[in-house]
Scaffold this motif. Structure first.
Motif, mmCIF file in Angstrom:
data_model
loop_
_atom_site.group_PDB
_atom_site.id
_atom_site.type_symbol
_atom_site.label_atom_id
_atom_site.label_comp_id
_atom_site.label_asym_id
_atom_site.label_seq_id
_atom_site.Cartn_x
_atom_site.Cartn_y
_atom_site.Cartn_z
ATOM 1 N N GLY A 43 -6.204 -13.367 9.016
ATOM 2 C CA GLY A 43 -4.930 -12.791 8.614
ATOM 3 C C GLY A 43 -4.958 -11.288 8.735
ATOM 4 O O GLY A 43 -5.874 -10.692 9.318
ATOM 5 N N GLU A 44 -3.955 -10.632 8.163
ATOM 6 C CA GLU A 44 -3.811 -9.189 8.291
ATOM 7 C C GLU A 44 -4.727 -8.445 7.319
ATOM 8 O O GLU A 44 -5.101 -8.964 6.271
ATOM 9 N N THR A 45 -5.044 -7.211 7.699
ATOM 10 C CA THR A 45 -5.880 -6.331 6.873
ATOM 11 C C THR A 45 -5.093 -5.078 6.518
ATOM 12 O O THR A 45 -4.427 -4.484 7.371
ATOM 13 N N VAL A 46 -5.171 -4.677 5.262
ATOM 14 C CA VAL A 46 -4.547 -3.444 4.785
ATOM 15 C C VAL A 46 -5.631 -2.388 4.616
ATOM 16 O O VAL A 46 -6.701 -2.666 4.045
ATOM 17 N N VAL A 47 -5.369 -1.173 5.125
ATOM 18 C CA VAL A 47 -6.313 -0.066 5.003
ATOM 19 C C VAL A 47 -5.546 1.183 4.589
ATOM 20 O O VAL A 47 -4.322 1.258 4.716
ATOM 21 N N LEU A 48 -6.280 2.187 4.112
ATOM 22 C CA LEU A 48 -5.720 3.502 3.838
ATOM 23 C C LEU A 48 -5.910 4.415 5.046
ATOM 24 O O LEU A 48 -6.813 4.188 5.867
ATOM 25 N N ASP A 49 -5.122 5.462 5.116
ATOM 26 C CA ASP A 49 -5.265 6.394 6.230
ATOM 27 C C ASP A 49 -6.462 7.317 6.076
ATOM 28 O O ASP A 49 -6.750 8.117 6.967
ATOM 29 N N ILE A 50 -7.183 7.227 4.960
ATOM 30 C CA ILE A 50 -8.335 8.104 4.727
ATOM 31 C C ILE A 50 -9.604 7.600 5.401
ATOM 32 O O ILE A 50 -10.642 8.259 5.339
ATOM 33 N N GLU A 51 -9.530 6.473 6.068
ATOM 34 C CA GLU A 51 -10.739 5.804 6.548
ATOM 35 C C GLU A 51 -11.378 6.502 7.741
ATOM 36 O O GLU A 51 -10.710 7.110 8.583
ATOM 37 N N HIS A 52 -12.697 6.370 7.814
ATOM 38 C CA HIS A 52 -13.451 6.664 9.030
ATOM 39 C C HIS A 52 -12.936 5.729 10.121
ATOM 40 O O HIS A 52 -12.481 4.627 9.856
ATOM 41 N N HIS A 53 -12.997 6.171 11.365
ATOM 42 C CA HIS A 53 -12.493 5.347 12.461
ATOM 43 C C HIS A 53 -13.136 3.966 12.504
ATOM 44 O O HIS A 53 -12.519 3.006 12.974
ATOM 45 N N ALA A 54 -14.374 3.856 12.020
ATOM 46 C CA ALA A 54 -15.053 2.556 12.002
ATOM 47 C C ALA A 54 -14.331 1.553 11.121
ATOM 48 O O ALA A 54 -14.468 0.339 11.318
ATOM 49 N N ASN A 55 -13.574 2.059 10.126
ATOM 50 C CA ASN A 55 -12.823 1.169 9.247
ATOM 51 C C ASN A 55 -11.324 1.317 9.445
ATOM 52 O O ASN A 55 -10.541 0.850 8.625
ATOM 53 N N LEU A 56 -10.941 1.929 10.540
ATOM 54 C CA LEU A 56 -9.527 2.079 10.857
ATOM 55 C C LEU A 56 -9.159 1.361 12.144
ATOM 56 O O LEU A 56 -8.109 0.715 12.235
ATOM 57 N N LEU A 57 -10.042 1.431 13.136
ATOM 58 C CA LEU A 57 -9.728 0.904 14.458
ATOM 59 C C LEU A 57 -9.977 -0.596 14.644
ATOM 60 O O LEU A 57 -9.208 -1.249 15.351
ATOM 61 N N PRO A 58 -11.041 -1.192 14.081
ATOM 62 C CA PRO A 58 -11.322 -2.606 14.406
ATOM 63 C C PRO A 58 -10.202 -3.568 14.051
ATOM 64 O O PRO A 58 -10.040 -4.602 14.709
ATOM 65 N N TRP A 59 -9.419 -3.253 13.021
ATOM 66 C CA TRP A 59 -8.416 -4.205 12.535
ATOM 67 C C TRP A 59 -7.173 -4.247 13.402
ATOM 68 O O TRP A 59 -6.334 -5.141 13.236
ATOM 69 N N ARG A 60 -7.029 -3.323 14.337
ATOM 70 C CA ARG A 60 -5.818 -3.264 15.155
ATOM 71 C C ARG A 60 -5.628 -4.533 15.971
ATOM 72 O O ARG A 60 -4.502 -4.969 16.217
ATOM 73 N N ARG A 61 -6.719 -5.137 16.399
ATOM 74 C CA ARG A 61 -6.624 -6.322 17.252
ATOM 75 C C ARG A 61 -6.134 -7.551 16.491
ATOM 76 O O ARG A 61 -5.673 -8.508 17.097
ATOM 77 N N HIS A 62 -6.248 -7.521 15.156
ATOM 78 C CA HIS A 62 -6.001 -8.742 14.387
ATOM 79 C C HIS A 62 -4.949 -8.555 13.297
ATOM 80 O O HIS A 62 -4.843 -9.371 12.388
ATOM 81 N N GLY A 63 -4.160 -7.489 13.391
ATOM 82 C CA GLY A 63 -3.101 -7.286 12.422
ATOM 83 C C GLY A 63 -3.501 -6.305 11.333
ATOM 84 O O GLY A 63 -4.160 -6.681 10.367
ATOM 85 N N ARG A 64 -3.095 -5.040 11.481
ATOM 86 C CA ARG A 64 -3.491 -3.989 10.548
ATOM 87 C C ARG A 64 -2.254 -3.302 9.987
ATOM 88 O O ARG A 64 -1.299 -3.008 10.712
ATOM 89 N N ARG A 65 -2.280 -3.076 8.687
ATOM 90 C CA ARG A 65 -1.216 -2.315 8.030
ATOM 91 C C ARG A 65 -1.860 -1.118 7.326
ATOM 92 O O ARG A 65 -2.771 -1.302 6.510
ATOM 93 N N VAL A 66 -1.378 0.082 7.632
ATOM 94 C CA VAL A 66 -1.971 1.305 7.107
ATOM 95 C C VAL A 66 -1.065 1.877 6.020
ATOM 96 O O VAL A 66 0.126 2.086 6.233
ATOM 97 N N VAL A 67 -1.667 2.130 4.858
ATOM 98 C CA VAL A 67 -0.975 2.779 3.750
ATOM 99 C C VAL A 67 -1.392 4.244 3.730
ATOM 100 O O VAL A 67 -2.584 4.555 3.712
ATOM 101 N N ILE A 68 -0.398 5.135 3.740
ATOM 102 C CA ILE A 68 -0.692 6.570 3.675
ATOM 103 C C ILE A 68 -1.017 6.923 2.228
ATOM 104 O O ILE A 68 -0.208 6.698 1.323
ATOM 105 N N ALA A 69 -2.208 7.464 2.005
ATOM 106 C CA ALA A 69 -2.616 7.813 0.651
ATOM 107 C C ALA A 69 -1.759 8.958 0.117
ATOM 108 O O ALA A 69 -1.316 9.833 0.861
#
Length: 449
Positions: A133-159
């Motif tokens: 399913g989808e993954t929610v992340v914050l915009d504060i993340e290192h690219h290692a925890n920001l980019l991988p989820w794009r392929r599988h449904g990513r929603r970014v919350v601006i801190a």
């Protein structure tokens, strides 16, 4: 600061001084023996000085105990899991003992998997490949925890500027549409701010999501405990944890990992293979195809054992004293500011990213190395969205403390930085495609031949 492209042992007393005051007259030594202790760096003009490493947030040197452990086990290096010989059996035991040591250190549950990978980036890409399913992340993340989820449904919350408001925004996003996973950093590699993981775990679970933590920055400084904090997954790397031998790990719940196809297709991950079909193994081996990095894995376990030998209280006291000394000293230098993401998070690691009111942080970083033998980092630190939101300048300069850092290291950095900000470098530099470089570089390069 000139802006043109070409220009002229142990903690003796861990009590920090008040931020913004003069530096406390106490000596703070290293927490442990590291291989770079006593390393000399050549500087412009033909001199050599003791190297000051303030770039451990990127990669840390090896603990001496880790290097000694690697030297002891290297004679046993052989095929893992599939050999019957003495060395092969010893190698298999080393790897599986390391798996147990990692699980124990991070408070894994009995049915959690410990999967060895190349690094944190690899671990999070593995997790991204199995999340249903989808993954929610914050915009504060290192690219290692920001980019991988794009392929599988990513929603970014601006801190937000307050962490409390950020929690509210996360709750709103998780309530707006279900997500399978909330993935967050344990501590920002840009600001050093430590997130309250137990609170975030409760938030994710209240909305039917699991939580994963990128602990690459946090684990070398603090104990991470899945069970105590209610975390579902944690990922980290050896190269930031004083075991720079190319291993990482993903620890967490088994069901998603067992239900997904193998992360890498190859030998060791299969129970049986025919021309037309394959039966993947369950458990960690399902995602560990190929010959494992035995040295990296056992080195990582040895580093965790060294953390435990040092003790959590000693680690925190050492870092708190040095961090206060660093931040208090930076306050006294005109013409710079220290970045932070949240105005209500006071817990932070020994990481300070500064921006200058004038001049180039890249030039300052180059001069710190070339003229003072001090290693820092300039740039946006693989956290571009976060940096671009909170900074006013194009790049920052980051100083990061580690287990080998001392009060002398901090003082040398602050003194050199103050002189460079006020007066500029003592030598001429050119801005090249590779960054700022001394116009005439007479520093001797090491020979490894």
């Amino acid at each position: 600061m000139p802006s043109s492209q070409t220009v002229a042992s142990g903690v003796d007393d861990p009590r920090p001084h008040a931020p913004g005051t003069s530096r406390a007259p106490v000596r703070i030594g290293p927490l442990a023996d590291l291989l770079d202790a006593g390393l000399e760096a050549p500087v412009l003009g033909g001199r050599r000085v003791r190297h000051v490493n303030l770039d451990t947030a990127a990669s840390a040197p090896a603990f001496a105990a880790v290097a000694a452990h690697v030297a002891r086990v290297l004679p046993y290096s052989a095929s893992v899991h599939r050999g019957t010989g003495y060395a092969s059996q010893a190698s298999t035991a080393l790897l599986e003992d390391a798996r147990i040591a990692v699980a124990r250190h991070v408070g894994a549950r009995l049915d959690d998997h410990v999967v060895f990978t190349r690094n944190t980036t690899d671990s999070l890409n593995l997790l991204a490949s199995v999340v249903p399913g989808e993954t929610v992340v914050l915009d504060i993340e290192h690219h290692a925890n920001l980019l991988p989820w794009r392929r599988h449904g990513r929603r970014v919350v601006i801190a937000r500027t307050s962490f409390q408001a950020t929690v509210t925004a996360l709750a709103d996003e998780l309530a707006r549409r279900p997500a399978a996973l909330l993935s967050v950093t344990g501590a920002s590699n840009l600001t050093g701010e430590v997130l309250p993981l137990g609170l975030l775990a409760d938030l994710a679970h209240a909305h039917g999501a699991r939580i994963a933590v990128d602990a690459a920055q946090l684990l070398p400084h603090r104990r991470v405990d899945l069970s105590a904090s209610g975390l579902d997954y944690v990922a980290f790397s050896g190269h930031k944890a004083y075991a720079p031998f190319g291993a990482g790990v993903l620890v967490g719940r088994a069901d998603w990992l067992d239900a997904a196809p193998a992360y890498l297709a190859g030998g060791g991950a299969v129970a049986s293979v025919s021309i037309d079909d394959v039966d993947w193994k369950p458990g960690p081996e399902r995602h560990e195809a190929g010959t494992p990095n035995l040295v990296g894995v056992t080195a990582l376990a040895a580093a965790l054992a060294e953390f435990e030998r040092i003790g959590e209280l000693a680690r925190r006291a050492h870092e708190a004293a040095l961090t206060d000394r660093l931040l208090g000293g930076l306050v006294g230098i005109p013409g710079l500011g220290v970045l932070r993401g949240f105005d209500d998070l006071d817990d932070r690691l020994g990481i300070a990213t500064i921006e200058l009111e004038q001049g180039s942080v890249g030039l300052v970083a180059a001069a710190l190395a070339a003229e003072h033998g001090i290693s820092v980092r300039a740039g946006r630190f693989c956290a571009h969205p976060f940096f671009d939101r909170i900074a006013r300048r194009a790049n920052g300069l980051r100083a990061s403390l580690g287990a080998g850092s001392t009060s002398e290291d901090v003082d040398r950095f602050l003194d050199a930085l103050a002189r460079l900000v006020a007066d500029g470098p003592a030598f001429e530099y050119d801005r090249t495609p590779a960054g700022w470089c001394p116009r005439i570089d007479d520093r001797e390069r090491p020979s490894f031949g």
